[in-house]
Design a protein around this motif. Sequence first.
Motif, short mmCIF file in Angstrom:
data_model
loop_
_atom_site.label_atom_id
_atom_site.label_comp_id
_atom_site.label_asym_id
_atom_site.label_seq_id
_atom_site.Cartn_x
_atom_site.Cartn_y
_atom_site.Cartn_z
N SER A 193 11.94 53.25 -22.04
CA SER A 193 11.87 54.27 -20.98
C SER A 193 11.78 53.62 -19.62
O SER A 193 11.23 54.20 -18.69
N ARG A 220 5.63 60.59 -11.34
CA ARG A 220 5.08 61.09 -12.60
C ARG A 220 6.09 61.10 -13.74
O ARG A 220 5.71 61.34 -14.89
N ASN A 221 7.35 60.90 -13.45
CA ASN A 221 8.35 60.90 -14.51
C ASN A 221 9.50 59.96 -14.14
O ASN A 221 9.53 59.39 -13.04
N GLN A 224 11.56 60.78 -10.95
CA GLN A 224 10.85 60.51 -9.71
C GLN A 224 10.80 59.02 -9.41
O GLN A 224 10.83 58.61 -8.24
N THR A 247 10.09 70.14 -8.76
CA THR A 247 10.37 68.80 -9.31
C THR A 247 9.97 67.69 -8.34
O THR A 247 10.07 66.51 -8.70
N LYS A 423 12.27 67.75 -14.40
CA LYS A 423 10.94 68.11 -14.89
C LYS A 423 10.06 68.58 -13.75
O LYS A 423 9.86 67.88 -12.76
N GLU A 425 6.74 69.31 -11.73
CA GLU A 425 5.44 68.63 -11.65
C GLU A 425 4.49 69.36 -10.71
O GLU A 425 3.46 68.82 -10.34
#
Length: 437
Positions: A193, A220-221, A224, A247, A423, A425
């Motif tokens: 990842s 956070r993902n 991002q 997002t 996603k 957030e």
Amino acid sequence: MPKVYILDSSVLLHDPTAIYQFQEHEIVIPYAVLEELEHKKRLLNNIGRAARETVQNLDQLREKGQLSQGVKLKSGGVLRIELNHSSPQKLPLASDLTLPENRILSVVLNLRQEEERPVILVTKDIAMRVKADALGLATQDYFNDKVYLPPLGDDVLRITPDEQEIKSLYSEGAIKLNQAVPPNACVLAENTSLPLVSSTSGREILAAFGHKPTWEITPRNLEQHWALALLNNPGVHLVNLMGPAGTGKTLLALASGLEQTIHSERYARILCARPVVPLGKDIGYLPGEKDDKVRPYMQPIYDNLDLLLRPKREREREKGIEAVIDSAVDLLKKKKQLEVEILTYIRGRSIPNQFIIIDEAQNLSAHEVKTIITRAGEGTKIVLCGDPDQIDHPYLDKESNGMTYVAARLQGQSFYGQVRLVKGERSTMATIAADLL
């Protein structure tokens, strides 16, 4: 066989150069369309600008001959103005002929009776296309400037690094490549990842992880991580952040802008702007001075700035160095490190050495985005934030808005990068509600 294309006012207000895009075919503009353009040209917004530009184009063609008789175009086609004339072919009973759209439909019906060639109504108004179809008329959308994004994930570059290359990522932050890949691409290492991006030259894969927080904001993902890597890269001068609400598009852009303007002083100022979409009262009807009028449109930007600046302001108060001006946003404005503007006032400017954030960019046309990007002077970075699936502009859609147009035309350029965030957030509740409601 040449066809007859009848243009609705929505097409000309979307693209004032549409009259030049139909090659050898005949273009017909009903007189009712001219009346609509006459009414719209007084508006002090982008629709008014498009109406004025269309009228100017028609006035130039008038020098070649009488428009009602038809004038030749460079493409080989003919353009003419069609007067509203009577014909045995009538609209359904009780149709209100004082409405411009019904008068345009009447012209289409009449021409279909008279012409042996195919007669097609071109309009961006969905309701108009439905009414035309109900009358048995051939109709279509305006496709000239439509572009299409690839399916989500197809624009992500996937690689399979070996053990040595992974070690190089952690130790040196990069993998050197033997052959070039698309520049500034989002890269995903298979079976891991790891967030990675390609360099502006396309000759390296760079780590998009392990960096210190940007203005105390930590991604956070995966998306991002990609976004901040492109936002913080001075070699990427145009970043396109696409994704639904929540997002983090605007928050990440503002955090990067504050970091690079106030801390590293790479840019002289942050310029935040949004298009004013005329869904209600225009900006001129709001009370107060310009800043008072702009504030309601810019409130989402102010909310994000307050979130980013509040912790620093509170720490300054604890140290006894509270600013004379209570609001940190006002302090940045006073220092001329921050400017919040509507796009109406950007046209015609030259903007060097600034970090420009255009929020809700999906409500811009391709022409408007081009105008904004060509305002950028030396050392300026532009960030477009928006959701192409959520269009508020009456004459734009997912395939014809400025964000999608930029993504389709500029991808692969060394100065350009894009990220599609997926996603949410904002909060657990907001994320679940977005999926279930």
